[in-house]
Enzyme design. Structure first.
Site, PDB file in Angstrom:
ATOM      1  N   ASN A  10      38.358  43.507  33.128  1.00 43.23           N
ATOM      2  CA  ASN A  10      37.488  44.455  32.436  1.00 43.23           C
ATOM      3  C   ASN A  10      36.374  44.796  33.410  1.00 43.23           C
ATOM      4  O   ASN A  10      35.503  43.971  33.675  1.00 43.23           O
ATOM      5  CB  ASN A  10      36.931  43.805  31.156  1.00 43.23           C
ATOM      6  N   LYS A  12      34.040  46.884  33.062  1.00 44.85           N
ATOM      7  CA  LYS A  12      32.790  47.299  32.410  1.00 44.85           C
ATOM      8  C   LYS A  12      32.265  48.570  33.094  1.00 44.85           C
ATOM      9  O   LYS A  12      33.076  49.372  33.547  1.00 44.85           O
ATOM     10  CB  LYS A  12      31.775  46.150  32.424  1.00 44.85           C
ATOM     11  N   GLU A  97      29.980  43.321  24.030  1.00 47.89           N
ATOM     12  CA  GLU A  97      28.954  44.264  24.511  1.00 47.89           C
ATOM     13  C   GLU A  97      28.960  45.545  23.678  1.00 47.89           C
ATOM     14  O   GLU A  97      27.910  46.147  23.439  1.00 47.89           O
ATOM     15  CB  GLU A  97      29.169  44.561  26.005  1.00 47.89           C
ATOM     16  N   GLY A 173      29.406  36.643  31.643  1.00 46.47           N
ATOM     17  CA  GLY A 173      28.482  37.045  32.699  1.00 46.47           C
ATOM     18  C   GLY A 173      27.393  36.035  32.984  1.00 46.47           C
ATOM     19  O   GLY A 173      26.413  36.341  33.648  1.00 46.47           O
TER      20      GLY A 173
HETATM   21  P1  13P Z   1      32.679  37.836  32.956  1.00 52.65           P
HETATM   22  O1  13P Z   1      34.026  37.382  33.481  1.00 52.65           O
HETATM   23  O2  13P Z   1      31.912  38.646  33.946  1.00 52.65           O
HETATM   24  O3  13P Z   1      31.920  36.722  32.351  1.00 52.65           O
HETATM   25  O4  13P Z   1      33.003  38.867  31.756  1.00 52.65           O
HETATM   26  C1  13P Z   1      33.885  38.481  30.768  1.00 52.65           C
HETATM   27  C2  13P Z   1      34.163  39.642  29.906  1.00 52.65           C
HETATM   28  O5  13P Z   1      33.318  40.080  29.158  1.00 52.65           O
HETATM   29  C3  13P Z   1      35.490  40.268  29.997  1.00 52.65           C
HETATM   30  O6  13P Z   1      35.678  41.192  28.993  1.00 52.65           O
END
Ligand code: 13P
Length: 250
Positions: A10, A12, A97, A173
């Site tokens: 992902n 983002k 999110e 994150g």
């Molecule tokens: P991280 O791997 O950056 O913690 O993010 C996880 C996430 O939200 C995947 O959708």
């Protein structure tokens, strides 16, 4: 039959369209495998370029969000019809999110899930508890509620094709990965919940991923758990090391 693993990224809100194409050129040879489904959910603006760049490769391009109406006056949204026409096969639904910043509720997750299936798009439905909920000891109860609402009106045949991503909010994150035991406990509870809602066949077929600070070093242990069918990877999917996560068992 053993469930096929999924290693999904992902991105983002990261990478411009040109960075996307450049990175995919580099990544393609690094993620070649017959052993897992590789999915990259990229920003909407890059979907078409990413699809073109990955044509003929084993990378599946997915979307990070989608509205539940097919068309109309919903400025800024993309619809299931648009994704289907573009050939997109996966969409992330209900990421924490989106729930936190864009007011996505369990009911909206359900509407989007139903719409995705209507258009032959596999929903990657995200669930996960906050740190407060974990500390209050209500994690399983909360996740079960999220799952139950997400699957209202979804048939067993559809549910078998769905993907659920368990992403504890406190692990996203933060570099704070859930322990393997914590991740397995919740993924198993999700599978049990699907068995209750449907039947054992459906629970055995559905794929459940863990997400939250997955890295090259944590992936092998997590993905070896009986109820964890792979991962939804954020930060680590933006760099070539993602290839090592895809080859976690090597
Ligand atoms: P991280 O791997 O950056 O913690 O993010 C996880 C996430 O939200 C995947 O959708």
């Amino acid at each position: 039959m053993a469930r096929r693993k999924i290693v999904a990224g992902n991105w983002k809100m990261n990478k411009t369209p040109s960075e996307t194409v450049q990175f995919l050129k580099e990544l393609k040879p690094l993620v070649e495998t017959d052993e897992a489904d590789v999915i990259l959910c990229v920003p909407s603006i890059s979907i078409m370029a990413a699809m073109k760049e990955t044509e003929g490769s084993n990378i599946n391009i997915g979307a990070q969000c989608m509205y539940f109406e097919e068309k109309g006056a919903y400025t800024g949204e993309i619809s299931p019809v648009m994704l289907e026409d573009a050939g997109v096969k996966y969409v992330i639904i209900g990421h924490s999110e989106r729930r936190q910043y864009f007011a996505v509720t369990d009911e909206i997750v359900n509407k989007k899930t139903l719409k995705a299936f209507e258009h032959n798009i596999v929903p990657i439905i995200c669930v996960g508890e906050s740190l407060t909920q974990r500390e209050q000891g209500i994690t399983i109860e909360y996740i079960r509620q999220q799952v139950k609402i997400a699957f209202l009106g979804v048939s067993a045949e559809q549910a078998k094709r769905a993907v659920i991503a368990y992403e504890p909010i406190w692990a996203i994150g933060t570099g704070k990965v859930a322990t393997t035991a914590q991740a397995e406990e919740v993924c198993k509870a999700i599978r049990d919940c699907i068995a209750e809602l449907y039947d054992c066949d459906t629970a055995e077929a559905i794929r459940i991923l863990y997400g939250g600070s997955v890295t090259v070093s944590s992936a092998p242990e997590l993905f070896a758990e009986p109820d964890i069918d792979g991962g939804l990877v954020g930060g680590a999917s933006l760099v070539p090391d993602f290839g090592k996560i895809v080859h976690y068992n090597k």
